[in-house]
Design a protein around this motif. Structure first.
Motif, mmCIF file in Angstrom:
data_model
loop_
_atom_site.group_PDB
_atom_site.id
_atom_site.type_symbol
_atom_site.label_atom_id
_atom_site.label_comp_id
_atom_site.label_asym_id
_atom_site.label_seq_id
_atom_site.Cartn_x
_atom_site.Cartn_y
_atom_site.Cartn_z
ATOM 1 N N MET A 1 0.836 -1.195 0.000
ATOM 2 C CA MET A 1 0.000 0.000 0.000
ATOM 3 C C MET A 1 0.873 1.248 0.000
ATOM 4 S SD MET A 1 -2.856 -1.410 -0.279
ATOM 5 C CE MET A 1 -3.609 -3.020 -0.023
ATOM 6 N N THR A 2 0.345 2.327 -0.551
ATOM 7 C CA THR A 2 1.175 3.513 -0.791
ATOM 8 C C THR A 2 0.719 4.752 -0.044
ATOM 9 O OG1 THR A 2 -0.151 3.986 -2.771
ATOM 10 C CG2 THR A 2 1.856 2.694 -3.073
ATOM 11 N N GLY A 3 -0.217 4.610 0.883
ATOM 12 C CA GLY A 3 -0.634 5.758 1.683
ATOM 13 C C GLY A 3 -1.344 6.837 0.893
ATOM 14 N N LYS A 4 -2.114 6.446 -0.122
ATOM 15 C CA LYS A 4 -2.768 7.435 -0.986
ATOM 16 C C LYS A 4 -3.873 8.211 -0.276
ATOM 17 C CE LYS A 4 -1.639 5.048 -5.276
ATOM 18 N NZ LYS A 4 -2.150 4.299 -6.453
ATOM 19 N N VAL A 25 -12.095 -1.361 3.734
ATOM 20 C CA VAL A 25 -10.819 -1.991 4.095
ATOM 21 C C VAL A 25 -9.677 -1.407 3.268
ATOM 22 C CG1 VAL A 25 -9.539 -4.174 4.016
ATOM 23 C CG2 VAL A 25 -11.864 -4.124 4.946
ATOM 24 N N ARG A 26 -9.917 -1.177 1.977
ATOM 25 C CA ARG A 26 -8.868 -0.627 1.117
ATOM 26 C C ARG A 26 -8.535 0.809 1.493
ATOM 27 N NH1 ARG A 26 -6.581 -1.447 -3.993
ATOM 28 N NH2 ARG A 26 -4.628 -0.268 -3.908
ATOM 29 N N PHE A 27 -9.553 1.615 1.766
ATOM 30 C CA PHE A 27 -9.315 2.992 2.188
ATOM 31 C C PHE A 27 -8.467 3.026 3.450
ATOM 32 C CE2 PHE A 27 -13.181 5.414 0.180
ATOM 33 C CZ PHE A 27 -12.719 5.079 -1.075
ATOM 34 N N ALA A 28 -8.794 2.161 4.397
ATOM 35 C CA ALA A 28 -8.041 2.115 5.654
ATOM 36 C C ALA A 28 -6.603 1.676 5.416
ATOM 37 C CB ALA A 28 -8.727 1.174 6.638
ATOM 38 N N ALA A 29 -6.421 0.694 4.537
ATOM 39 C CA ALA A 29 -5.073 0.218 4.236
ATOM 40 C C ALA A 29 -4.220 1.311 3.595
ATOM 41 C CB ALA A 29 -5.134 -1.000 3.316
ATOM 42 N N GLU A 30 -4.882 2.269 2.936
ATOM 43 C CA GLU A 30 -4.172 3.374 2.300
ATOM 44 C C GLU A 30 -4.050 4.582 3.220
ATOM 45 O OE1 GLU A 30 -2.580 3.441 -0.464
ATOM 46 O OE2 GLU A 30 -3.208 1.565 -1.415
ATOM 47 N N GLY A 31 -4.380 4.414 4.497
ATOM 48 C CA GLY A 31 -4.110 5.449 5.476
ATOM 49 C C GLY A 31 -5.288 6.223 6.001
ATOM 50 N N ALA A 32 -6.493 5.957 5.491
ATOM 51 C CA ALA A 32 -7.664 6.708 5.943
ATOM 52 C C ALA A 32 -8.202 6.160 7.258
ATOM 53 C CB ALA A 32 -8.767 6.665 4.887
ATOM 54 N N ALA A 33 -8.697 7.064 8.108
ATOM 55 C CA ALA A 33 -9.539 6.660 9.235
ATOM 56 C C ALA A 33 -10.946 6.501 8.676
ATOM 57 C CB ALA A 33 -9.505 7.713 10.334
ATOM 58 N N VAL A 34 -11.616 5.411 8.995
ATOM 59 C CA VAL A 34 -12.859 5.039 8.319
ATOM 60 C C VAL A 34 -14.023 4.913 9.289
ATOM 61 C CG1 VAL A 34 -13.998 3.236 6.960
ATOM 62 C CG2 VAL A 34 -11.609 3.844 6.480
ATOM 63 N N ALA A 35 -15.146 5.508 8.919
ATOM 64 C CA ALA A 35 -16.420 5.223 9.562
ATOM 65 C C ALA A 35 -17.152 4.246 8.651
ATOM 66 C CB ALA A 35 -17.239 6.487 9.763
ATOM 67 N N ALA A 36 -17.333 3.016 9.115
ATOM 68 C CA ALA A 36 -17.985 1.964 8.346
ATOM 69 C C ALA A 36 -19.462 1.947 8.694
ATOM 70 C CB ALA A 36 -17.351 0.616 8.650
ATOM 71 N N LEU A 37 -20.306 2.387 7.757
ATOM 72 C CA LEU A 37 -21.745 2.505 7.991
ATOM 73 C C LEU A 37 -22.488 1.369 7.313
ATOM 74 C CD1 LEU A 37 -20.699 5.328 8.750
ATOM 75 C CD2 LEU A 37 -22.723 6.294 7.663
ATOM 76 N N ASP A 38 -23.484 0.836 8.007
ATOM 77 C CA ASP A 38 -24.298 -0.222 7.420
ATOM 78 C C ASP A 38 -25.607 -0.323 8.191
ATOM 79 O OD1 ASP A 38 -23.481 -2.666 5.363
ATOM 80 O OD2 ASP A 38 -25.124 -3.207 6.709
#
Length: 253
Positions: A1-4, A25-38
């Motif tokens: 991952m490249t921290g995009k 999961v991909r956004f988080a792997a690229e460095g984002a803090a994620v709110a996972a809504l469902d």
């Protein structure tokens, strides 16, 4: 991952399963803090837990995207947890079983439009003020090849996804000058639990058309996540109001 997405704060709807989960999961792997809504709170929390166990930052939040009160509460919770929102991925959606008009009840119509189109509108509307206050952001909407052609869904689903493409373009036109980029993803057949059931129950002609795509297979959720990542990060900075088809060639044959 490249921290995009390093340092970004991302909200992903429909994050409990399928494409939404893969994108979160991909956004988080690229460095984002994620709110996972469902809608399924346990599934949202499971996605968040997967991200945290991998070393990321995530929060699971319950939401009914078709209900304005639920959306407002979920976005407020996300802003408190993340400290803002830089990226929104409107991925939550449901299918209509390829029902034609005569087989589409008013209840089915309202449910599909409520989640697949109204939901994108409500979450976007609730998120935009925070993005504008922060100086801008990126929005990725989940449309479909059914946003361009028939046979990608039934009457309600196709109508909703055409609407998502239109809403994407209009929102991009309205807010692009204020630092908001809005684009859409238009997948063909993607291998998820939801689409598997449709394929099992669907009419033979529909199944045959899906299986006959030039790529010779269905997409994996992670492949859709790759496109979502591109549209969410600065590499796509000059792309506004676009609708990207990713369908293995379904719409060219």
């Amino acid at each position: 991952m490249t921290g995009k997405l390093e340092g970004r704060k991302a909200v992903v709807t429909g994050a409990g399963s399928g494409m939404g989960r893969a994108i979160a999961v991909r956004f988080a792997a690229e460095g984002a803090a994620v709110a996972a809504l469902d809608l399924d709170h346990a599934a949202a929390e499971a996605t968040a837990r997967t991200i945290v166990e991998a070393g990321g930052t995530a929060h699971g939040v319950q939401v009914d995207v078709s209900d304005s009160g639920s959306v407002t509460a979920a976005i407020d919770s996300s802003v408190r947890a993340l400290g803002g929102i830089d990226v929104l991925a409107n991925i939550a959606g449901i299918l209509d079983g390829y029902a034609p008009v005569l087989d589409t009840s008013e209840e089915l119509w309202d449910r599909i439009i409520g989640v697949d189109l109204k939901g994108v509108f409500l979450v976007t509307k609730a998120t935009l003020p925070t993005m504008l206050e922060g100086g801008g952001g990126t929005i990725v909407n989940m449309a479909s090849i059914a946003g361009f052609v028939a046979r990608g869904g039934g009457a309600a689903y196709t109508s909703a996804k055409h609407g998502v493409v239109g809403l994407t373009k209009q929102t991009a036109a309205d807010y692009g000058a204020q630092g908001i980029r809005v684009n859409a993803i238009c997948p063909g057949a993607v291998e998820t639990a939801m689409t598997k059931k449709i394929l099992e129950d669907g009419e033979a002609a529909v199944i045959e058309s899906i299986n006959a795509v030039p790529a010779g297979r269905h997409a994996q959720p992670e492949e859709i996540a790759n496109l979502a990542l591109f549209l969410a990060n600065d590499e796509s900075d000059f792309i506004h109001g676009a609708a990207y088809v990713i369908d293995g060639g379904w719409t060219i044959v």
